[in-house]
Design a protein around this motif. Structure first.
Motif, PDB file in Angstrom:
ATOM      1  N   SER A 159      77.233  73.142  53.463  1.00 22.72           N
ATOM      2  CA  SER A 159      76.058  72.826  54.466  1.00 22.72           C
ATOM      3  C   SER A 159      75.678  73.900  55.136  1.00 22.72           C
ATOM      4  O   SER A 159      74.682  74.292  55.429  1.00 22.72           O
ATOM      5  N   SER A 160      76.679  74.819  55.589  1.00 21.34           N
ATOM      6  CA  SER A 160      76.350  76.000  56.552  1.00 21.34           C
ATOM      7  C   SER A 160      75.380  76.851  55.711  1.00 21.34           C
ATOM      8  O   SER A 160      74.515  77.615  56.389  1.00 21.34           O
TER       9      SER A 160
ATOM     10  N   HIS B 187      71.934  75.918  56.367  1.00 23.39           N
ATOM     11  CA  HIS B 187      71.297  76.071  57.573  1.00 23.39           C
ATOM     12  C   HIS B 187      70.909  77.354  58.318  1.00 23.39           C
ATOM     13  O   HIS B 187      70.198  77.701  59.006  1.00 23.39           O
TER      14      HIS B 187
ATOM     15  N   PHE C 119      81.385  68.677  61.692  1.00 16.25           N
ATOM     16  CA  PHE C 119      80.200  68.881  62.379  1.00 16.25           C
ATOM     17  C   PHE C 119      80.321  67.929  63.719  1.00 16.25           C
ATOM     18  O   PHE C 119      79.368  67.929  64.399  1.00 16.25           O
TER      19      PHE C 119
ATOM     20  N   ILE D 237      77.391  64.883  67.104  1.00 13.99           N
ATOM     21  CA  ILE D 237      77.657  66.191  66.675  1.00 13.99           C
ATOM     22  C   ILE D 237      78.133  66.955  67.743  1.00 13.99           C
ATOM     23  O   ILE D 237      78.062  66.983  69.072  1.00 13.99           O
TER      24      ILE D 237
ATOM     25  N   TYR E  13      75.547  73.500  64.667  1.00 12.01           N
ATOM     26  CA  TYR E  13      75.530  72.087  64.227  1.00 12.01           C
ATOM     27  C   TYR E  13      74.681  71.358  64.872  1.00 12.01           C
ATOM     28  O   TYR E  13      74.162  70.543  64.437  1.00 12.01           O
TER      29      TYR E  13
ATOM     30  N   ALA F 283      72.144  69.228  62.666  1.00 14.09           N
ATOM     31  CA  ALA F 283      71.525  67.707  63.122  1.00 14.09           C
ATOM     32  C   ALA F 283      70.209  67.716  63.167  1.00 14.09           C
ATOM     33  O   ALA F 283      69.713  66.787  62.857  1.00 14.09           O
TER      34      ALA F 283
END
Length: 404
Positions: A38-39, A42, A104, A125, A131, A135
């Motif tokens: 995920s990171s 983002h 998260f 979150i 984060y 979101a």
């Protein structure tokens, strides 16, 4: 099964911990053994924003937090909201219990007092900038999907509401049942019946085609991110195996977790998908598109059939060797184009079949159709479908039928 669990736990070294999304399963199962990417994505989204805006946002973060904070609202050291059963959010959502926890934030079951006491899953979150931004990206995708599928024709989870609670982005979802992985786990990894796999495959493929038609790639399809609408079951004792076995009453499913979903026009990070469901073009760093979802669905379907993950490894070269054992040699042109030159020797996968890892792969893996447990027509059709999905060349990867 011990190897299965150890392997799933080991993924935490590669990627952030995940939670079981929007599901009643999480309170029993704890954190997911598999994890999510995920990171990276983002960070790339943030990188597209101007440096000055990012610095300005960071400077305002502490001020916003202290401005919104009240004596009765606190966070723990990791940024999670501190809450208790019976707490009310926005004078609407009454917290019942925790469903799950991850990198998260947390997911809690709530009573929605503005909707006749309906039970919902609320994703809370962490009160941390990165984060919160992630979101908001998920909220944008969920709002788009909701507008495109207002009649709920496709098996994608629906966002019911979202809000900012003292710096915590909160997303309300319909409350679903167990994830398909959790059901397998609680059923001692007993495979799903072929008729249930057919039903689930139809719904998953139809939903993924809907996403692709709207220029969106999920990028993290896996059994944990496919939830049963209702995971009630009938129990029957198996005298041969001397254990109880569960059979679902209703195999309807929904796809969840759009936090990593990527539109065609957005920047595509080099690595997507949880390891076991990662397409060869991603491992070879050849770029990816919708076809990486198709590969993941193929891996999911054979896992439903076997009861266990097909590609159990955390090493990319070994992963490719497993693919070759199951699906045949990787095409030469793909190996010639890869940026991962350490995987290639003389236009072939650089793999020593006489090494300990090589012997392991040869012993424990076999050609795809050798996994068939029956020569019946349903089994043959399922494996024909999986074979078409697990195509090495993304240019040739399409869903082999149109469920609409």
């Amino acid at each position: 099964m011990a190897c299965e669990e150890d392997s799933r736990e080991a993924t935490c070294k590669d990627r952030d911990l995940d939670w079981h999304h929007y599901s009643k399963s999480s309170g029993r199962s704890g954190r997911s053994g598999r994890s999510r990417r995920s990171s990276h994505r983002h960070k790339d989204r943030r990188r597209r924003r101007s440096h000055s805006r990012h610095r300005s946002s960071s400077r305002r973060s502490h001020h916003r937090r202290s401005r919104k904070r009240s004596r009765s609202v606190e966070d723990d050291d990791e940024g999670h909201l501190i809450y208790h059963s019976g707490d009310m959010l926005r004078a609407r959502y009454e917290i019942v219990c925790t469903l799950g926890e991850g990198a998260f934030g947390k997911v809690v079951e709530c009573i929605d007092h503005s909707n006749d006491g309906a039970r919902v899953a609320l994703k809370i979150i962490k009160n941390i900038d990165r984060y919160r931004e992630a979101a908001m990206s998920e909220v944008e995708v969920l709002e788009q999907l909701k507008s495109l599928d207002s009649e709920r024709r496709y098996a994608c989870v629906h966002m019911l509401d979202w809000f900012d609670y003292h710096g915590h982005i909160c997303i309300a979802f319909e409350l679903l049942g167990l994830s398909t992985y959790d059901f397998l786990k609680e059923n001692n990894f007993q495979p799903f019946p072929i008729e249930h796999i057919r039903h689930m495959a139809y719904q998953i493929i139809r939903a993924v085609r809907f996403l692709h038609k709207n220029k969106l790639t999920h990028t993290d399809l896996k059994p944990e991110n496919i939830l049963f609408i209702d995971s009630d079951y009938d129990m029957e004792y198996n005298p041969e195996k001397k254990r109880d076995e569960r059979t679902l009453k209703n195999p309807d499913v929904k796809i969840v977790d759009f936090g990593n979903a990527t539109y065609e026009h957005e920047h595509h990070t080099s690595v997507v998908s949880t390891r076991h469901y990662r397409a060869p073009e991603v491992i070879l760093d050849l770029g990816w598109d919708h076809s990486c979802d198709v590969w993941s669905v193929g891996c999911i379907l054979i896992e439903y059939y076997l009861g266990s993950t097909l590609f159990q490894t955390h090493d990319s070269k070994e992963h490719l060797a497993m693919m070759e054992r199951v699906l045949g040699p990787i095409p030469t042109d793909l190996l010639q184009k890869t940026k991962k030159r350490r995987y290639v020797h003389r236009c072939k996968l650089d793999w020593d079949v006489h090494s300990s890892s090589g012997r392991y792969v040869r012993k424990h893996f076999k050609p795809l159709k050798h996994y068939m447990m029956s020569k019946g027509e349903d089994h043959q059709k399922l494996f024909d479908l999986i074979e078409k999905m697990m195509e090495y060349d993304p240019a040739n990867t399409v869903f082999p039928f149109k469920p609409d």
